[in-house]
Design a protein around this motif. Structure first.
Motif, PDB file in Angstrom:
ATOM      1  N   GLU A  74       0.831  -1.202   0.000  1.00 21.98           N
ATOM      2  CA  GLU A  74       0.000   0.000   0.000  1.00 21.98           C
ATOM      3  C   GLU A  74       0.867   1.253   0.000  1.00 21.98           C
ATOM      4  N   GLY A  75       0.533   2.187  -0.883  1.00 20.44           N
ATOM      5  CA  GLY A  75       1.231   3.456  -0.928  1.00 20.44           C
ATOM      6  C   GLY A  75       2.449   3.488  -1.821  1.00 20.44           C
ATOM      7  N   GLN A  76       2.804   2.366  -2.413  1.00 20.53           N
ATOM      8  CA  GLN A  76       3.966   2.311  -3.306  1.00 20.53           C
ATOM      9  C   GLN A  76       3.504   2.236  -4.755  1.00 20.53           C
ATOM     10  N   PRO A  77       4.357   2.623  -5.707  1.00 22.47           N
ATOM     11  CA  PRO A  77       3.976   2.576  -7.130  1.00 22.47           C
ATOM     12  C   PRO A  77       3.568   1.164  -7.548  1.00 22.47           C
ATOM     13  N   GLN A  78       2.550   1.080  -8.400  1.00 27.61           N
ATOM     14  CA  GLN A  78       2.031  -0.221  -8.823  1.00 27.61           C
ATOM     15  C   GLN A  78       2.109  -0.345 -10.344  1.00 27.61           C
ATOM     16  N   ALA A  79       2.578  -1.492 -10.805  1.00 24.62           N
ATOM     17  CA  ALA A  79       2.568  -1.790 -12.230  1.00 24.62           C
ATOM     18  C   ALA A  79       1.481  -2.804 -12.554  1.00 24.62           C
ATOM     19  N   PHE A  80       1.119  -3.609 -11.557  1.00 27.84           N
ATOM     20  CA  PHE A  80       0.118  -4.651 -11.744  1.00 27.84           C
ATOM     21  C   PHE A  80      -0.958  -4.515 -10.670  1.00 27.84           C
ATOM     22  N   ALA A  81      -2.208  -4.522 -11.088  1.00 24.37           N
ATOM     23  CA  ALA A  81      -3.322  -4.464 -10.144  1.00 24.37           C
ATOM     24  C   ALA A  81      -4.548  -5.079 -10.792  1.00 24.37           C
ATOM     25  N   MET A  82      -5.269  -5.868 -10.042  1.00 24.96           N
ATOM     26  CA  MET A  82      -6.508  -6.426 -10.574  1.00 24.96           C
ATOM     27  C   MET A  82      -7.446  -6.809  -9.435  1.00 24.96           C
ATOM     28  N   GLN A  83      -8.710  -6.902  -9.778  1.00 25.51           N
ATOM     29  CA  GLN A  83      -9.770  -7.205  -8.821  1.00 25.51           C
ATOM     30  C   GLN A  83     -10.384  -8.554  -9.171  1.00 25.51           C
ATOM     31  N   PHE A  84     -10.761  -9.316  -8.145  1.00 28.10           N
ATOM     32  CA  PHE A  84     -11.445 -10.583  -8.370  1.00 28.10           C
ATOM     33  C   PHE A  84     -12.263 -10.908  -7.126  1.00 28.10           C
ATOM     34  N   ILE A  85     -13.010 -12.002  -7.186  1.00 27.57           N
ATOM     35  CA  ILE A  85     -13.840 -12.415  -6.057  1.00 27.57           C
ATOM     36  C   ILE A  85     -13.213 -13.635  -5.403  1.00 27.57           C
ATOM     37  N   LEU A  86     -12.890 -13.500  -4.123  1.00 29.28           N
ATOM     38  CA  LEU A  86     -12.315 -14.617  -3.379  1.00 29.28           C
ATOM     39  C   LEU A  86     -13.450 -15.426  -2.757  1.00 29.28           C
ATOM     40  N   THR A 108     -14.515 -20.456 -10.419  1.00 31.16           N
ATOM     41  CA  THR A 108     -15.603 -20.498  -9.435  1.00 31.16           C
ATOM     42  C   THR A 108     -16.804 -19.775 -10.031  1.00 31.16           C
ATOM     43  N   PRO A 109     -18.014 -20.027  -9.526  1.00 33.79           N
ATOM     44  CA  PRO A 109     -19.218 -19.437 -10.143  1.00 33.79           C
ATOM     45  C   PRO A 109     -19.167 -17.918 -10.296  1.00 33.79           C
ATOM     46  N   ALA A 110     -18.787 -17.213  -9.237  1.00 36.33           N
ATOM     47  CA  ALA A 110     -18.784 -15.748  -9.308  1.00 36.33           C
ATOM     48  C   ALA A 110     -17.720 -15.239 -10.259  1.00 36.33           C
ATOM     49  N   ASN A 111     -16.541 -15.855 -10.241  1.00 41.07           N
ATOM     50  CA  ASN A 111     -15.468 -15.401 -11.131  1.00 41.07           C
ATOM     51  C   ASN A 111     -15.733 -15.763 -12.585  1.00 41.07           C
ATOM     52  N   ASP A 112     -16.364 -16.916 -12.825  1.00 47.75           N
ATOM     53  CA  ASP A 112     -16.754 -17.258 -14.192  1.00 47.75           C
ATOM     54  C   ASP A 112     -17.739 -16.229 -14.736  1.00 47.75           C
TER      55      ASP A 112
END
Length: 351
Positions: A74-86, A108-112
């Protein structure tokens, strides 16, 4: 006997632990190296080493929830970021074979469901942005996108992705319509934090539907003096008052300003007033937007963004939002956007 009892108890504990739902996340992201971090909101959950783009997370799965993968803390430069459902199950995250910037999350159902929605959305957006696409086709794409969201919610009322999309749908629904939509979800999904909170908001929204009495607001103006909505509605000069929730940082809100100005300039002398409630946090930016855009009506703010008492009272889930109130204090219309505001006020006050 005592040892046997302790052994049996320990075995039962181990068994109960092993029965807890698990998740496994297998990642294969082209070009990713170093370490990847798993977050839920601002909370760091876990980290994993990346080798040749591949990484893995394992753990106990609680209730389904949106999580994030980042290649930095957190708070550092990001080159990769993505959202998903765990959620429980084996989750696969891979780069697209043709475009490494596009990632697919499945297994999984939600991610599909999320992945299918993303693929369909990207296809529509790509066509919409194509310079060769006609205005007529763009209008059709907007309707297709809306229908895609509605259909996806209907097809996923038994998994968490339907829950994730539901607030987008609820934004334009009345309180009762929102409650009716929530009732269509499976009992398990109705117990999620997201739908529980949405239900609470919808129940509050019932109190601000058309035909309901207004709820008073008292907030400070630019001079730090409290101005109540009641004082505006009770003013004999005002036949209709528009409570407008907005912010200077909100692009769609600023896009509505020309329509607000046109309506105000035409009908203010006939009894139309605007009571603007800003969700700004920065006082200077709030007042600069008012001055620079010639927004010559009443303005108040708590300077707390959405952490605003009026936002809770009026169940405001997104801005711009507005409520048109008559001189008797009854809400006669809401969320009038674009030319609809002018037409409605013209209908009420005459040309």
């Amino acid at each position: 006997m005592k040892k046997l009892f302790l052994f049996a108890t320990a075995a039962a504990v181990l068994c109960s632990c092993s029965n807890q739902p698990k998740y496994i996340i297998d990642g294969d992201i082209a070009g990713l190296e170093g370490t990847v971090y798993l977050y839920q909101g601002d909370s760091l959950i876990d980290s994993a080493a990346v080798k040749a783009g591949k990484f893995q997370f394992r753990g106990n799965a609680g209730a389904p929830a949106v999580h994030y993968l980042l290649d930095s803390r957190e708070g550092q430069p990001q080159a990769f970021a993505m959202q998903f459902i765990l959620e429980p199950g084996n989750i696969s995250i891979k780069s697209d074979a043709e475009d490494a910037q596009v990632r697919h999350t499945t297994g999984t159902p939600a991610n599909d469901a999320s992945d299918a929605y993303s693929v369909a959305s990207r296809t529509l957006i790509k066509e919409y942005r194509d310079q060769a696409t006609t205005d007529e086709r763009r209008e059709a794409i907007e309707k297709e996108f809306e229908q895609l969201t509605l259909t996806t919610i209907d097809n996923n009322r038994d998994n968490f992705f339907g829950v994730v999309l539901m607030p987008n749908r609820a934004y334009e629904l009345s309180g009762q319509e929102t409650l009716d939509e929530i009732a269509k979800f499976s009992p398990e999904m109705q117990q999620t934090k997201e739908l529980t909170e949405l239900k609470t908001s919808a129940e509050q929204k019932l109190k601000t539907d058309v035909g309901q009495p207004y709820i008073d607001i008292v907030q400070n103006n630019a001079e730090g003096q409290p101005v109540s909505l009641k004082s505006v509605i009770d003013n004999p000069a005002n036949k209709y008052t528009l409570v407008d929730f907005w912010a200077s940082w909100c692009g769609p809100c600023m896009g509505e300003v020309p329509h607000l100005k046109e309506t105000y300039d035409k009908f203010h002398k006939k009894g139309f007033e605007i009571y603007g409630v800003s969700f700004d946090r920065d006082r200077d930016k709030w007042l600069a937007a008012v001055k620079d855009n010639g927004m010559d009506w009443i303005h108040v703010s708590e300077l707390q963004q959405f952490d605003n008492r009026a936002a809770k009272d009026y169940a405001v889930q997104g801005i711009p939002s507005n409520f048109l109130i008559d001189a008797q204090g009854v809400i006669v219309a809401k969320n009038l956007r674009g030319e609809d505001l002018y037409k409605k006020v013209e209908e009420l006050l005459g040309k």
